[in-house]
Design a protein around this motif. Structure first.
Motif, short mmCIF file in Angstrom:
data_model
loop_
_atom_site.label_atom_id
_atom_site.label_comp_id
_atom_site.label_asym_id
_atom_site.label_seq_id
_atom_site.Cartn_x
_atom_site.Cartn_y
_atom_site.Cartn_z
N ASP A 1 0.89 -1.16 0.00
CA ASP A 1 0.00 0.00 0.00
C ASP A 1 0.93 1.22 0.00
O ASP A 1 1.34 1.69 1.05
CB ASP A 1 -0.88 -0.05 1.25
CG ASP A 1 -1.71 1.22 1.42
OD1 ASP A 1 -1.76 2.04 0.49
OD2 ASP A 1 -2.30 1.38 2.52
N ASN B 1 0.61 4.39 -0.80
CA ASN B 1 0.16 5.72 -0.33
C ASN B 1 -0.53 5.66 1.03
O ASN B 1 -1.14 6.63 1.46
CB ASN B 1 -0.74 6.38 -1.38
CG ASN B 1 -2.05 5.64 -1.55
OD1 ASN B 1 -2.13 4.45 -1.24
ND2 ASN B 1 -3.07 6.33 -2.02
N ASP C 1 -3.26 4.31 2.21
CA ASP C 1 -4.69 4.58 2.32
C ASP C 1 -5.47 3.33 2.74
O ASP C 1 -6.70 3.32 2.70
CB ASP C 1 -5.25 5.16 1.02
CG ASP C 1 -5.26 4.15 -0.13
OD1 ASP C 1 -4.65 3.07 0.02
OD2 ASP C 1 -5.88 4.45 -1.17
N ARG D 1 -5.28 0.36 1.25
CA ARG D 1 -5.65 -0.44 0.09
C ARG D 1 -4.38 -0.76 -0.70
O ARG D 1 -3.58 0.15 -0.98
CB ARG D 1 -6.62 0.34 -0.78
CG ARG D 1 -7.44 -0.52 -1.69
CD ARG D 1 -8.80 0.09 -2.01
NE ARG D 1 -8.71 1.38 -2.67
CZ ARG D 1 -9.77 2.08 -3.05
NH1 ARG D 1 -10.98 1.62 -2.83
NH2 ARG D 1 -9.64 3.24 -3.63
N ASP E 1 -1.95 -1.24 -3.65
CA ASP E 1 -1.90 -0.65 -4.99
C ASP E 1 -0.69 -1.11 -5.79
O ASP E 1 -0.48 -0.67 -6.91
CB ASP E 1 -1.94 0.89 -4.90
CG ASP E 1 -1.01 1.42 -3.85
OD1 ASP E 1 0.21 1.36 -4.06
OD2 ASP E 1 -1.51 1.88 -2.78
CA LIG Z 1 -2.99 2.34 -1.39
#
Ligand SMILES: [Ca+2]
Ligand SMILES: [Ca+2]
Ligand SMILES: [Ca+2]
Length: 141
Positions: A100, A102, A104, A106, A108
């Motif tokens: 993840d 960034n 957040d 979630r 990515d």
């Molecule tokens: Ca993320």
């Protein structure tokens, strides 16, 4: 199951996955043992956990398989109470990393690894909307 039925089941499964991602959920389902919340990792569930920076929150978790080999490792590099790097192992060799980037909550970035070190493919959700939009392969010409 006949071959025709097997194909039909696969189509149904794929449709379900596409519908889930359209709902702005995670691009791929998480592993059943994979959690963002660091408090979800408990020693009573077989996790080896550590608080490496001494802030009172778990930031490292490791699960071993039945032969005491590494199976899943989760690290909260940003120390915000949410795991951001997940390492999946098979027979002690790294096969996949999920990140993840960034923070957040979630995934990515998915990195697929062979032989424990060679990156064969990676997939990214560059705009963090839950849908994979960039795939790079290294295992074909
Ligand atoms: Ca993320
Ligand atoms: Ca900590
Ligand atoms: Ca984090």
């Amino acid at each position: 199951m006949t071959h025709r039925n097997a194909v039909l089941v696969l189509v149904v499964v794929l449709t379900a996955v596409v519908m889930t991602s359209a709902d702005h959920g995670p691009a791929k389902p998480l592993h059943p043992d994979q959690h963002f919340d660091v408090t979800a990792y408990r020693e009573s569930d077989g996790w080896i956990i550590a608080d490496t920076n001494g802030d009172g929150m778990t930031d490292y978790a490791l699960k071993l398989d039945h032969d005491m080999r590494k199976q899943l490792e989760a690290i909260d590099f940003s120390n915000d109470g949410r795991m951001d790097n997940f390492y999946f192992y098979r027979r002690e060799a790294l096969i996949r990393e999920e990140i993840d980037t960034n923070h957040d909550g979630r995934i990515d970035l998915w990195v697929y690894i062979e032989g424990g070190v060679y990156i064969v493919r990676y997939e990214r959700d560059t705009n963090h909307d839950g849908t994979i939009d960039f795939v790079r392969r290294f295992d074909e010409q």
